[in-house]
Scaffold this motif. Structure first.
Motif, PDB file in Angstrom:
ATOM      1  N   THR A   1       7.783  -0.437  -8.512  1.00  0.00           N
ATOM      2  CA  THR A   1       8.082  -2.142  -8.571  1.00  0.00           C
ATOM      3  C   THR A   1       8.038  -2.928  -7.781  1.00  0.00           C
ATOM      4  O   THR A   1       9.257  -3.082  -6.198  1.00  0.00           O
ATOM      5  CB  THR A   1       9.946  -1.459  -9.363  1.00  0.00           C
ATOM      6  N   PRO A   2       7.816  -4.537  -8.104  1.00  0.00           N
ATOM      7  CA  PRO A   2       7.649  -5.768  -6.511  1.00  0.00           C
ATOM      8  C   PRO A   2       8.725  -5.657  -6.820  1.00  0.00           C
ATOM      9  O   PRO A   2      10.410  -6.239  -7.577  1.00  0.00           O
ATOM     10  CB  PRO A   2       6.896  -6.715  -7.266  1.00  0.00           C
ATOM     11  N   TRP A   3       8.986  -6.179  -5.518  1.00  0.00           N
ATOM     12  CA  TRP A   3      10.697  -7.161  -5.200  1.00  0.00           C
ATOM     13  C   TRP A   3      10.421  -8.316  -6.202  1.00  0.00           C
ATOM     14  O   TRP A   3      11.879  -8.514  -5.777  1.00  0.00           O
ATOM     15  CB  TRP A   3      10.518  -7.304  -3.514  1.00  0.00           C
ATOM     16  N   LEU A   4       9.481  -8.894  -6.394  1.00  0.00           N
ATOM     17  CA  LEU A   4      10.433  -9.692  -7.391  1.00  0.00           C
ATOM     18  C   LEU A   4       9.457 -10.195  -8.145  1.00  0.00           C
ATOM     19  O   LEU A   4       8.315  -9.308  -8.167  1.00  0.00           O
ATOM     20  CB  LEU A   4      10.021 -11.584  -6.599  1.00  0.00           C
ATOM     21  N   PRO A   5       9.576 -10.741  -9.327  1.00  0.00           N
ATOM     22  CA  PRO A   5       9.016 -10.199 -10.369  1.00  0.00           C
ATOM     23  C   PRO A   5       7.252 -10.884 -10.524  1.00  0.00           C
ATOM     24  O   PRO A   5       7.484 -12.249 -10.388  1.00  0.00           O
ATOM     25  CB  PRO A   5       9.764  -9.993 -11.545  1.00  0.00           C
ATOM     26  N   ILE A   6       6.282 -10.639 -11.757  1.00  0.00           N
ATOM     27  CA  ILE A   6       5.139 -10.653 -11.818  1.00  0.00           C
ATOM     28  C   ILE A   6       5.445 -11.426 -13.573  1.00  0.00           C
ATOM     29  O   ILE A   6       5.077 -10.415 -14.104  1.00  0.00           O
ATOM     30  CB  ILE A   6       4.107 -10.006 -11.373  1.00  0.00           C
ATOM     31  N   LYS A   7       5.375 -13.063 -13.683  1.00  0.00           N
ATOM     32  CA  LYS A   7       5.275 -13.108 -15.088  1.00  0.00           C
ATOM     33  C   LYS A   7       3.971 -12.959 -15.439  1.00  0.00           C
ATOM     34  O   LYS A   7       2.847 -13.174 -15.196  1.00  0.00           O
ATOM     35  CB  LYS A   7       5.968 -14.281 -14.953  1.00  0.00           C
ATOM     36  N   PRO A   8       4.107 -13.039 -17.130  1.00  0.00           N
ATOM     37  CA  PRO A   8       2.390 -13.400 -17.840  1.00  0.00           C
ATOM     38  C   PRO A   8       1.613 -14.652 -17.422  1.00  0.00           C
ATOM     39  O   PRO A   8       0.213 -14.975 -16.720  1.00  0.00           O
ATOM     40  CB  PRO A   8       2.891 -13.321 -19.142  1.00  0.00           C
ATOM     41  N   GLU A   9       2.561 -15.885 -16.665  1.00  0.00           N
ATOM     42  CA  GLU A   9       2.050 -16.923 -16.232  1.00  0.00           C
ATOM     43  C   GLU A   9       0.955 -16.765 -15.124  1.00  0.00           C
ATOM     44  O   GLU A   9      -0.181 -17.767 -15.335  1.00  0.00           O
ATOM     45  CB  GLU A   9       2.759 -17.975 -16.461  1.00  0.00           C
TER      46      GLU A   9
ATOM     47  N   LEU B   1       9.270  -1.463   7.018  1.00  0.00           N
ATOM     48  CA  LEU B   1       9.196  -2.742   6.020  1.00  0.00           C
ATOM     49  C   LEU B   1       7.646  -2.125   6.019  1.00  0.00           C
ATOM     50  O   LEU B   1       6.868  -1.962   4.958  1.00  0.00           O
ATOM     51  CB  LEU B   1       9.936  -3.576   5.081  1.00  0.00           C
ATOM     52  N   PHE B   2       7.538  -2.963   7.018  1.00  0.00           N
ATOM     53  CA  PHE B   2       5.790  -3.369   6.359  1.00  0.00           C
ATOM     54  C   PHE B   2       4.618  -2.077   7.469  1.00  0.00           C
ATOM     55  O   PHE B   2       3.347  -2.374   7.701  1.00  0.00           O
ATOM     56  CB  PHE B   2       5.604  -4.927   7.999  1.00  0.00           C
ATOM     57  N   GLY B   3       5.293  -1.578   8.237  1.00  0.00           N
ATOM     58  CA  GLY B   3       4.505  -0.888   9.155  1.00  0.00           C
ATOM     59  C   GLY B   3       4.957  -0.351  10.336  1.00  0.00           C
ATOM     60  O   GLY B   3       6.176  -0.202  10.406  1.00  0.00           O
TER      61      GLY B   3
ATOM     62  N   ASP C   1       0.764  -1.768  -0.346  1.00  0.00           N
ATOM     63  CA  ASP C   1       0.010  -0.017   0.108  1.00  0.00           C
ATOM     64  C   ASP C   1       1.127   1.216  -0.316  1.00  0.00           C
ATOM     65  O   ASP C   1       0.641   2.212  -0.084  1.00  0.00           O
ATOM     66  CB  ASP C   1      -0.776  -0.255   1.212  1.00  0.00           C
ATOM     67  N   ASP C   2       2.489   1.206   0.487  1.00  0.00           N
ATOM     68  CA  ASP C   2       2.882   2.585   0.446  1.00  0.00           C
ATOM     69  C   ASP C   2       3.623   2.539  -0.936  1.00  0.00           C
ATOM     70  O   ASP C   2       4.544   3.495  -0.711  1.00  0.00           O
ATOM     71  CB  ASP C   2       3.608   2.074   1.205  1.00  0.00           C
ATOM     72  N   GLY C   3       3.312   2.266  -1.682  1.00  0.00           N
ATOM     73  CA  GLY C   3       4.525   1.933  -3.637  1.00  0.00           C
ATOM     74  C   GLY C   3       5.845   1.789  -3.066  1.00  0.00           C
ATOM     75  O   GLY C   3       6.129   1.370  -4.323  1.00  0.00           O
ATOM     76  N   ASP C   4       6.689   1.180  -1.978  1.00  0.00           N
ATOM     77  CA  ASP C   4       8.084   0.455  -2.234  1.00  0.00           C
ATOM     78  C   ASP C   4       8.263  -0.210  -2.754  1.00  0.00           C
ATOM     79  O   ASP C   4       9.404  -1.239  -2.839  1.00  0.00           O
ATOM     80  CB  ASP C   4       7.989   0.924  -1.228  1.00  0.00           C
ATOM     81  N   GLY C   5       7.216  -1.399  -2.850  1.00  0.00           N
ATOM     82  CA  GLY C   5       7.291  -2.650  -3.815  1.00  0.00           C
ATOM     83  C   GLY C   5       7.196  -4.020  -3.158  1.00  0.00           C
ATOM     84  O   GLY C   5       7.602  -4.830  -3.528  1.00  0.00           O
ATOM     85  N   ILE C   6       7.516  -3.932  -1.991  1.00  0.00           N
ATOM     86  CA  ILE C   6       6.955  -4.824  -0.872  1.00  0.00           C
ATOM     87  C   ILE C   6       6.018  -4.809   0.180  1.00  0.00           C
ATOM     88  O   ILE C   6       5.339  -3.588   0.312  1.00  0.00           O
ATOM     89  CB  ILE C   6       8.672  -5.125   0.349  1.00  0.00           C
ATOM     90  N   GLY C   7       5.298  -5.697  -0.290  1.00  0.00           N
ATOM     91  CA  GLY C   7       3.719  -5.996   0.490  1.00  0.00           C
ATOM     92  C   GLY C   7       3.883  -5.331   2.280  1.00  0.00           C
ATOM     93  O   GLY C   7       5.242  -5.383   2.873  1.00  0.00           O
TER      94      GLY C   7
ATOM     95  N   GLY D   1      -1.622  -2.805   3.578  1.00  0.00           N
ATOM     96  CA  GLY D   1      -1.872  -3.834   2.062  1.00  0.00           C
ATOM     97  C   GLY D   1      -3.023  -4.790   2.783  1.00  0.00           C
ATOM     98  O   GLY D   1      -4.252  -5.018   2.480  1.00  0.00           O
ATOM     99  N   ILE D   2      -2.593  -5.814   3.823  1.00  0.00           N
ATOM    100  CA  ILE D   2      -2.958  -7.123   4.889  1.00  0.00           C
ATOM    101  C   ILE D   2      -4.103  -6.350   5.064  1.00  0.00           C
ATOM    102  O   ILE D   2      -5.609  -7.238   4.609  1.00  0.00           O
ATOM    103  CB  ILE D   2      -2.355  -7.206   5.549  1.00  0.00           C
ATOM    104  N   THR D   3      -4.555  -5.136   5.951  1.00  0.00           N
ATOM    105  CA  THR D   3      -5.898  -4.814   6.138  1.00  0.00           C
ATOM    106  C   THR D   3      -6.838  -4.494   4.325  1.00  0.00           C
ATOM    107  O   THR D   3      -7.795  -4.995   5.523  1.00  0.00           O
ATOM    108  CB  THR D   3      -5.287  -4.016   7.008  1.00  0.00           C
TER     109      THR D   3
END
Length: 532
Positions: free
Chosen positions: A417-425, A73-75, A21-27, A31-33
């Protein structure tokens, strides 16, 4: 007492990858809430949140430097309090990870312990002198490769670490260490958590004589990719001193209303027996789970053997079963080739899991039939993959971010930018393509979870296995009226049911079924529930 945990459906959240939810690419916790309604809509009873505590993140939060605070990182703690309040408002229990066997080397306890051999916390960790030739005290290896001993130049001694060198093992034989661990558990109970998932709980104690582990029998052939798997770790973990310590933890939980603990038991040879020991009676853990259903085996004999071995040794204990988590490849990819397609396997797997006696745990994303993400070496962050590539690609493939919106940047997980990539699959199995869509894997999950809640035999009924040929798995849950016969075809081919099988129940199909086909046959990855 309700003992809600006995039939609970627990949804595991890996916070780095759930929602940012804060845009740093790490959940993060906010965001969970925000996404808790998704879990409540699915039909889960509880959430389990993997570590979100202060940490240098050498092992993605399982190296904890302060167990009573939230990593920035998480709040912060206020964010956690808001999460607890919203979860309870939605009827969800909250379980949090607790890592008791080790800390980060940045933890205040270890910083003090390594200063000298005579300080107040000098023996709060496992220290040992070298052998006469300067080598480590014994043959114990680290799960992550290499020796379980690292030389410390300040104390001129070795310290023990079952995992990374940055994760020193605490000396749980010291009562003061146990007191410190109990105090941290109490901190979170007072904040309103409903339970704990105890990480690698059988690693808490070591042999005080530091005896060498024997080799594993039968000896692995061919050689495993990780030398750790050459040994039977009877001295470096799974020690009998664990039982009275579990009693201490249980005494703490019993001072609060309706709290629980479930422990992860990782042991190549002894996991199911330890599960029984650790959950026997009413003075130890409420539940335990092993990795026995998190491996490559997908056949009737294996599932029956695992459950029978647990029941034989449990003496009233209670299991928690899962097919996927943050440490293993996702099951629809892990069992590929033994199914009629990933979605067919995903539908059958949830029906199978929810038919087992005990609580069950779902891993985020599996409700969409999510597959393992294939990553290049340069995309990895996990120390396991970085060390053992390519034979073991590590755990990043099951930890990539949740896919909420198929066509949004970063699939709706983050604005950064997500901390790990998100692939098309992974995008093709987005929530946006499944929630509310008839016939989707998600809606099938909801239907099966709903059926279990409405069926007392599936929540609390005893299990009686039927003697059926592979690839058929069959068992009866409960006795008399309302008992449910559960039948599964664990193959990609249609199979005939043995004659006379239907006398085990009235033959009246109930609940969601897949691949039933004509009377007396089950289609590929088919299953059916029949009620007496």
């Amino acid at each position: 007492m309700d003992e809600w945990w006995r039939s609970a459906v627990i949804y595991q959240i890996y916070p780095r990858s759930f929602q940012d939810d804060d845009g740093d690419g790490i959940g993060d916790l906010p965001g969970i809430t925000r996404r808790l309604e998704h879990i409540a809509h699915l039909g889960a009873d509880a959430i389990w949140i993997s570590p979100f505590f202060r940490s240098p993140m050498k092992d993605m939060g399982y190296d904890i430097s302060d167990p009573c605070d939230v990593d920035p990182l998480f709040g912060d703690l206020a964010d956690f309090d808001a999460l607890i309040a919203r979860a309870h408002e939605l009827g969800l229990k909250v379980i949090i990870d607790q890592v008791l066997s080790h800390t980060s080397d940045a933890h205040a306890w270890f910083v003090d312990s390594r200063v000298s051999r005579s300080g107040e916390r000098a023996d709060w960790y496992v220290w040992a002198d070298p052998q006469p030739d300067g080598s480590p005290p014994n043959n114990w290896p680290s799960v992550f490769g290499g020796s379980a001993w690292t030389w410390d130049t300040r104390r001129r001694q070795y310290y023990m670490h079952n995992f990374l060198a940055e994760q020193p093992d605490v000396n749980m034989h010291n009562p003061a260490v146990q007191d410190g661990v109990i105090a941290a558990l109490k901190f979170w109970l007072d904040r309103g958590v409903d339970g704990f998932r105890l990480d690698s709980i059988n690693y808490c104690f070591h042999d005080l004589e530091l005896r060498d582990n024997p080799r594993l029998e039968p000896f692995p052939d061919p050689a495993p990719h990780n030398p750790y798997d050459f040994q039977d770790h009877v001295y470096s973990k799974s020690r009998p001193e664990m039982l009275p310590f579990l009693k201490r933890i249980r005494q703490l939980l019993d001072r609060y209303d309706d709290r629980m603990m479930v422990g992860e038991v990782g042991d190549h040879n002894h996991a199911l027996e330890l599960m029984g020991q650790y959950t026997a009676g009413t003075e130890r853990m409420h539940m335990a789970y092993s990795f026995d259903m998190l491996g490559p085996d997908f056949n009737a004999r294996h599932f029956r053997r695992v459950i029978d071995r647990f029941n034989a040794g449990a003496k009233g204990g209670w299991p928690c079963w899962s097919f996927s988590n943050h440490d293993v490849p996702r099951h629809v990819s892990r069992w590929a080739g033994q199914d009629a397609g990933e979605d067919a396997l995903a539908r059958q797997a949830i029906a199978l899991l929810l038919a087992f006696e005990g609580a069950i745990c779902l891993y985020q994303g599996e409700e969409f039939g999510q597959t393992e993400t294939q990553l290049a070496y340069e995309e990895l962050t996990d120390p396991v993959g970085l060390r053992f590539w390519p034979d073991n690609k590590g755990r990043d493939g099951c930890r990539t971010p949740m896919v909420w919106e198929r066509d949004m940047p970063a699939a709706g997980f983050t604005t950064g930018t997500p901390w790990l990539p998100i692939k098309p699959e992974q995008r093709v199995r987005a929530a946006s393509e499944q929630v509310g869509v008839a016939g989707s894997v998600f809606e099938h999950y909801r239907a099966v979870l709903g059926f279990r809640k409405e069926t007392p035999a599936l929540r609390r009924g005893a299990t009686r296995f039927l003697d059926l040929p592979e690839p058929l798995l069959g068992f009866l849950r409960g006795e008399g009226p309302g008992a449910v016969l559960c039948l599964f075809n664990l193959s990609a081919e249609e199979v005939a049911l043995p004659e006379g099988l239907m006398t085990e129940a009235s033959g009246r199909p109930v609940g969601p079924a897949e691949g039933v086909g004509i009377a007396g046959r089950l289609g590929p990855n088919g299953y059916v529930f029949l009620q007496a």
